[in-house]
Design a protein around this motif. Sequence first.
Motif, short mmCIF file in Angstrom:
data_model
loop_
_atom_site.label_atom_id
_atom_site.label_comp_id
_atom_site.label_asym_id
_atom_site.label_seq_id
_atom_site.Cartn_x
_atom_site.Cartn_y
_atom_site.Cartn_z
N LEU A 11 0.81 -1.22 0.00
CA LEU A 11 0.00 0.00 0.00
C LEU A 11 0.85 1.27 0.00
O LEU A 11 0.33 2.36 -0.20
CB LEU A 11 -0.94 0.00 1.21
N LYS A 14 2.93 3.65 -5.37
CA LYS A 14 2.04 4.50 -6.18
C LYS A 14 1.37 3.65 -7.25
O LYS A 14 1.98 2.73 -7.79
CB LYS A 14 2.84 5.60 -6.88
N TYR A 15 0.10 3.95 -7.51
CA TYR A 15 -0.68 3.23 -8.51
C TYR A 15 -1.35 4.23 -9.43
O TYR A 15 -1.15 5.43 -9.31
CB TYR A 15 -1.73 2.35 -7.82
N PRO A 17 -3.75 6.84 -10.71
CA PRO A 17 -4.57 7.80 -9.96
C PRO A 17 -6.07 7.56 -10.13
O PRO A 17 -6.53 7.14 -11.18
CB PRO A 17 -4.18 9.16 -10.57
N ASP A 18 -6.81 7.85 -9.06
CA ASP A 18 -8.28 7.74 -9.05
C ASP A 18 -8.78 6.44 -9.66
O ASP A 18 -9.60 6.42 -10.58
CB ASP A 18 -8.91 8.93 -9.79
N LYS A 33 -8.85 1.90 -3.26
CA LYS A 33 -9.10 3.09 -4.09
C LYS A 33 -7.90 4.01 -3.93
O LYS A 33 -7.37 4.16 -2.85
CB LYS A 33 -10.36 3.79 -3.59
N THR A 34 -7.48 4.62 -5.04
CA THR A 34 -6.36 5.55 -5.00
C THR A 34 -6.84 7.00 -5.12
O THR A 34 -7.91 7.26 -5.66
CB THR A 34 -5.35 5.26 -6.13
N ASP A 35 -6.01 7.91 -4.63
CA ASP A 35 -6.31 9.34 -4.71
C ASP A 35 -5.75 9.91 -6.03
O ASP A 35 -5.17 9.16 -6.82
CB ASP A 35 -5.76 10.07 -3.49
N GLY A 38 -2.24 8.85 -6.82
CA GLY A 38 -1.96 7.43 -6.97
C GLY A 38 -1.68 6.71 -5.66
O GLY A 38 -1.26 5.56 -5.66
N ASN A 39 -1.93 7.36 -4.53
CA ASN A 39 -1.74 6.73 -3.21
C ASN A 39 -3.01 5.99 -2.80
O ASN A 39 -4.11 6.56 -2.88
CB ASN A 39 -1.46 7.80 -2.14
N PRO A 40 -2.89 4.73 -2.35
CA PRO A 40 -4.07 4.03 -1.83
C PRO A 40 -4.63 4.78 -0.61
O PRO A 40 -3.87 5.19 0.27
CB PRO A 40 -3.53 2.67 -1.41
#
Length: 82
Positions: A11, A14-15, A17-18, A33-35, A38-40
């Motif tokens: 977690l 970075k993934y 985004p949104d 869910k990511t912000d 890209g942060n969970p």
Amino acid sequence: MKIGEKLLKLLGKKYMPDHMITQKFGRYDISFKTDPDGNPILLFIGAIDKVGRIKGERFSRVLIKTKEGQILKDHWDAKGKT
């Protein structure tokens, strides 16, 4: 239920985004869910049902940053059963 070190490491990456990401983690199904960065920020962990929802625990991330992007606070709060 607490979030273990291995899951925290996953977690911490970075993934997209949104985005909502669902995958297997050990014996559990997880979905997060990511912000916009890209942060969970929202985590569901448990077992996926026939409809595709995770039945188990829900966690929410407190992520407070300065205007420069330096992290001041970063922890996960348990929000109960889903």
